[in-house]
Design a protein around this motif. Structure first.
Motif, mmCIF file in Angstrom:
data_model
loop_
_atom_site.group_PDB
_atom_site.id
_atom_site.type_symbol
_atom_site.label_atom_id
_atom_site.label_comp_id
_atom_site.label_asym_id
_atom_site.label_seq_id
_atom_site.Cartn_x
_atom_site.Cartn_y
_atom_site.Cartn_z
ATOM 1 N N THR A 1 -2.587 -2.714 7.004
ATOM 2 C CA THR A 1 -3.537 -3.610 6.335
ATOM 3 C C THR A 1 -3.110 -5.066 6.507
ATOM 4 O O THR A 1 -3.952 -5.959 6.598
ATOM 5 N N ARG B 1 -3.343 7.440 -8.961
ATOM 6 C CA ARG B 1 -3.664 6.127 -9.546
ATOM 7 C C ARG B 1 -3.547 6.175 -11.072
ATOM 8 O O ARG B 1 -3.007 5.252 -11.699
ATOM 9 N N GLY C 1 0.808 -1.208 0.000
ATOM 10 C CA GLY C 1 0.000 0.000 0.000
ATOM 11 C C GLY C 1 0.840 1.255 0.000
ATOM 12 O O GLY C 1 2.034 1.235 0.324
ATOM 13 N N GLU D 1 -2.742 -0.553 -3.301
ATOM 14 C CA GLU D 1 -3.831 0.176 -2.654
ATOM 15 C C GLU D 1 -3.309 1.528 -2.170
ATOM 16 O O GLU D 1 -2.196 1.633 -1.659
ATOM 17 N N ARG E 1 -3.384 -10.396 2.743
ATOM 18 C CA ARG E 1 -3.109 -9.364 1.739
ATOM 19 C C ARG E 1 -1.669 -9.416 1.255
ATOM 20 O O ARG E 1 -1.366 -8.953 0.153
#
Length: 426
Positions: A412, A199, A165, A208, A419
């Motif tokens: 996360t 993004r 992330g 992410e 993940r």
């Protein structure tokens, strides 16, 4: 990165969401996260101790640790004799995750930076680029930020790492849900869809991404350290061009109804007619922010004013002058201290934190500020002994915000370790 976060994590105090029903798969992920957080918070231990501490059957713990070992998130450690037992000691397991990375990227007034951490809390990538963000505008700034992040991801992946992330930090009011910078006066941004722009520039396959305010991320980074000593209430005061605070109260990040909590830099606390970037005059940050420090210490045209020169080099130049006894620099720092004290006292009176942590240039010049600020704050605060509040310096230097972003990105994995596992391991 040992931190007593009471079995939860950075994301739980920063990004708490609604409760959801759990099926068998989600329960497994929750248990994997529980074991991983236990090892993070309490250190290496045997499977028998994990079973005891987590309240899970030994067979379940054996399966969970096997998954985490296969996924590269933990590793076998040294032999450990379980409490109250005799005979052969058990094999301890400990956090590994050296190939799992989270990235924090920061956009500030005069630089763009990146810092990556692995799951063990080790810095695996770091870069800061001098950049005049206000002059460049949002598009050019996001171009540069995307290039910086892309290079970081490429290097980490080239070495076999997985980037789970990216957290982007900016000044001002940020909307986490939409990834939009609502208003950031010091960089001149209004309603900028920063995450969508990032993004788009990074393309498919990007990790992410989330957006967060810089002061709040700085507070998260400080809390990870302070919570290990039992601190549950702290205020992190940024020392940047703008001045904001991140507030941790009872172990929870305070956002406010609209996400504006902590914008104390725009209070009028010290007499001043200086024009602020927000359009008003006399805001507190115009008397203690980086612009104020430069005005007090040097004339325009001096090296320390040059935005193309790395910020740390410019601050180091001023510190060298102070250490050499330069009268103007020392007077400037005393003026910053005198202007800083009323606001810190107000924060102590209203919030009664255990710690006020000074970051940015406040920490950089701490040897000249702390001894002056502390007695002034104690004298002003209503409660005896300043209500138990201690003023301390950040130890993260100019990287605190990006570090908080990297920690948030990594969390996360602590909530759902799958993940960071390959599809076959999930």
């Amino acid at each position: 990165m040992k931190a007593a976060l009471q079995g939860s994590g950075v994301r739980s105090l920063a990004m708490a969401g609604p409760a959801v029903a759990r099926d068998r798969s989600s329960s497994r992920r929750a248990n994997l996260g529980m074991v991983l957080r236990l090892l993070r918070d309490e250190g290496p231990r045997s499977r028998a101790r994990i079973s005891e501490d987590a309240g899970l059957p030994k067979a379940t713990v054996s399966n969970l640790t096997a998954e985490l070992l296969e996924g590269g998130l933990i590793r076998e450690g040294e032999a450990e004799r379980d409490r109250g037992t005799v005979g052969r000691p058990g094999q301890a397991v400990e956090i590994d995750g050296s190939g799992v990375h989270g990235i924090g990227a920061e956009i500030n007034v005069d630089y763009v930076s990146l810092l990556a951490l692995n799951l063990k809390g080790e810095v695996t990538a770091e870069q800061r680029i001098p950049f005049d963000v206000r002059a460049a505008g949002p598009d050019a700034t996001l171009d540069t930020t995307a290039q910086l992040v892309a290079r970081g991801i490429e290097v980490l992946r080239r070495d076999g790492g997985r980037v789970v992330g990216v957290t982007l930090a900016t000044p001002g009011a940020t909307d986490m849900t939409t990834g939009t910078v609502g208003f950031a006066s010091n960089i001149g941004w209004r309603d900028v869809p920063a995450i969508a722009g990032l993004r788009e520039r990074l393309g498919t396959g990007a990790p992410e991404m989330h957006l967060e305010n810089d002061a709040k991320l700085g507070a998260l980074a400080e809390y990870v350290t302070a919570s290990a000593a039992g601190v549950r209430d702290l205020v992190h005061v940024t020392g940047q061009t703008g001045v904001g605070v991140g507030i941790i109260a009872g172990g929870q990040l305070v956002r406010g109804a609209g996400g504006y909590a902590g914008e104390v830099g725009h209070l009028q606390l010290v007499p001043s007619e200086q024009l602020c970037a927000c359009g008003r005059r006399g805001c507190w940050e115009t008397t203690i922010g980086r612009g104020a420090l430069l005005r007090y210490a040097a004339d325009p045209g001096d090296l320390v004013w040059d935005p193309t020169v790395d910020l740390e080099r410019r601050l180091a130049e001023l510190r060298d002058r102070a250490r050499a006894g330069d009268a103007r620099t020392l007077e400037a720092l005393q003026r910053i201290a005198d202007n800083l004290a009323p606001g810190l006292a107000l924060l102590a009176d209203i919030l009664n934190p255990r710690l006020i942590v000074l970051g940015g240039h406040f920490a950089f010049f701490g040897e000249y500020l702390l001894d002056s600020v502390t007695p002034q704050v104690r004298e002003r605060v209503m409660a005896p002994n300043a209500g138990g509040c201690e003023i301390v310096l950040s130890t993260t230097g100019l990287t605190g915000t990006a570090r908080g972003g990297a920690l948030l990105a990594l969390d996360t994995v602590y909530q759902d370790p799958t993940r960071a596992m390959t599809p076959t391991q999930r």
